[in-house]
Design an enzyme around this catalytic site. Structure first.
Site, PDB file in Angstrom:
ATOM      1  N   GLU A  67      -9.123   6.262   4.262  1.00 42.14           N
ATOM      2  CA  GLU A  67      -9.313   5.504   5.502  1.00 42.14           C
ATOM      3  C   GLU A  67      -9.093   6.448   6.676  1.00 42.14           C
ATOM      4  O   GLU A  67      -8.220   7.323   6.632  1.00 42.14           O
ATOM      5  CB  GLU A  67      -8.325   4.338   5.573  1.00 42.14           C
ATOM      6  N   GLU A 114       0.835  -1.185   0.000  1.00 40.81           N
ATOM      7  CA  GLU A 114       0.000   0.000   0.000  1.00 40.81           C
ATOM      8  C   GLU A 114       0.878   1.246   0.000  1.00 40.81           C
ATOM      9  O   GLU A 114       1.988   1.229   0.534  1.00 40.81           O
ATOM     10  CB  GLU A 114      -0.907   0.004   1.245  1.00 40.81           C
TER      11      GLU A 114
END
Length: 421
Positions: free
Chosen positions: A337, A214
């Site tokens: 997020e 990520e």
């Protein structure tokens, strides 16, 4: 050698490191002075402090030059062969000095911020040849990350997760990488929360998330009180011979993953970009928008997973770190997020710009030109894009297609509001 097909929590492997969770209130960035009183027995507290100090001595490498960034960061120029990844003998023996093969079509889309900029080298500073810039790790870095625990994707959210998402995703096919242009914001983040915008490249085997790589930007005041957006990477692993070795080195609560270079694994090749350092410029509400291209892909020759941000190839995750991602990914995600450990009413931590996606360009956060890499190392539009959000009244997501943006999403929101309690 420890081998398994399941991802395990580090605390189940090395129980002594649960000490970290017992002194989350006992640290400062320099000398561990107590912020609050702790009921931890003095002996356990001392043991935990010694463990963290020992780890800092291991992870902060000797340097040939050092820079003090305007935001307080210290950036050390460390010889390439001394970086943390090469604490692992197998990675040291197989280090790759060859440039990766870039996906076909990687340069056909331009952003407003092709060359990512960082505060520490804003006056043209650079590390000498043969060295790489590494942000010096502090005790607060380790303890802050340990509080957050494992990061979650849409497919791996526990029943009462403190992590909330607003994303677009594709999960039909074999993927060998992903690319997106993310615009950069400075969301308001409350207390020990964090907020991020990123891309996820994941393997999802029989409904179980195993490995991920990520990259994106995040705001995490627990590490940096300036609240500036910072470049970050994160990767998760299952237990292999190498990750078993990492567990022996790592006295923390990262669970099954690691940020930036806070543990051995990621091999940095760039001498101009420092993971964890602040990035700029920053988009403004109803004003100029700035974005940067993030691309993760599997090099066909070495089979390592590489990271490119803007025009700069940053480095790679060795294929041998992983089990399922040794082959390919099965799930790609783009978006935001938020983590909040608070109880009671919903956090007011913002995602993206802090505004809902229906406000559109100049006001809401976006991820545009969403693409995936196929087996032949071609970049293709992310087809069959789907949307997911945990709490749409807190953080939303919409999608669209057209113009030079092709596939895109708007995402984010303010968190707490009359409809988000």
């Amino acid at each position: 050698m420890i081998m398994s097909n399941s991802c395990l929590d580090i605390s189940t492997i090395i129980s002594v490191f649960v000490l970290l969770s017992l002194f989350s209130s006992v640290f400062s960035s320099n000398d561990f002075r107590e912020e609050n009183e702790s009921s931890m027995p003095a002996g356990e507290k001392l043991n935990a402090m010694e463990m963290i100090n020992a780890y800092l001595r291991k992870i902060n490498k000797p340097f040939v030059k050092s820079f003090k960034s305007p935001d307080g960061d210290v950036i050390d120029c460390v010889f390439f062969h001394l970086q943390p990844a090469f604490d692992i003998p197998e990675l040291r023996e197989k280090m790759s000095l060859s440039l990766p093969e870039l996906p076909k079509g990687h340069d056909h889309i331009a952003g407003n911020n092709l060359e990512i900029k960082q505060l520490w080298n804003s006056k043209g500073e650079s590390c000498p040849n043969g060295t790489i810039p590494i942000r010096r790790t502090s005790a607060s870095d380790i303890i802050s990350i340990s509080k957050f625990g494992k990061k979650y994707s849409r497919k791996d959210i526990p029943g009462k997760s403190s992590h909330e998402h607003a994303i677009g995703y594709v999960d039909e096919g074999e993927f060998y990488g992903a690319k997106a242009l993310l615009n950069v914001w400075k969301p308001t983040v409350i207390g020990n929360d964090f907020s991020l915008s990123q891309i996820w490249v994941l393997s999802n085997i029989r409904g179980r998330l195993a490995n991920s790589v990520e990259a994106g930007w995040h705001v995490n005041p627990s590490e940096n009180i300036d609240g500036l957006p910072r470049l970050f990477t994160f990767w998760t692993y299952c237990i292999s011979s190498i990750t078993a070795y990492i567990l022996k080195l790592q006295p923390n609560g990262y669970r099954s993953g690691c940020y930036n270079m806070l543990c051995p694994g990621f091999v940095q090749t760039s001498r101009t970009i420092s993971l964890g350092a602040a990035i700029s410029p920053i988009s403004t509400y109803n004003g100029e928008q700035y974005d940067a291209a993030f691309m993760i892909w599997k090099d066909p020759k070495s089979e390592n997973w590489w990271l490119k941000v803007g025009n700069e190839v940053i480095g790679y995750w060795p294929a041998s770190l992983f089990t399922d991602l040794r082959n390919h990914a099965t799930l790609i995600e783009y978006g935001g997020e938020v983590y909040s450990g608070s109880s009671g009413k919903h956090t007011s931590t913002q995602m993206g710009s802090g505004h809902f996606p229906d406000e559109g360009l100049g006001k809401a956060a976006y991820a545009r030109n969403l693409e995936v890499v196929d087996r032949a190392n071609n970049l293709n539009p992310a087809s069959n894009l789907q949307l997911y959000t945990d709490k749409p009244n807190c953080y939303g997501v919409t999608k669209g297609y057209g113009g030079v943006w092709h596939n895109y999403i708007y995402f984010g929101g303010p968190g707490y509001n009359p409809k988000c309690l």
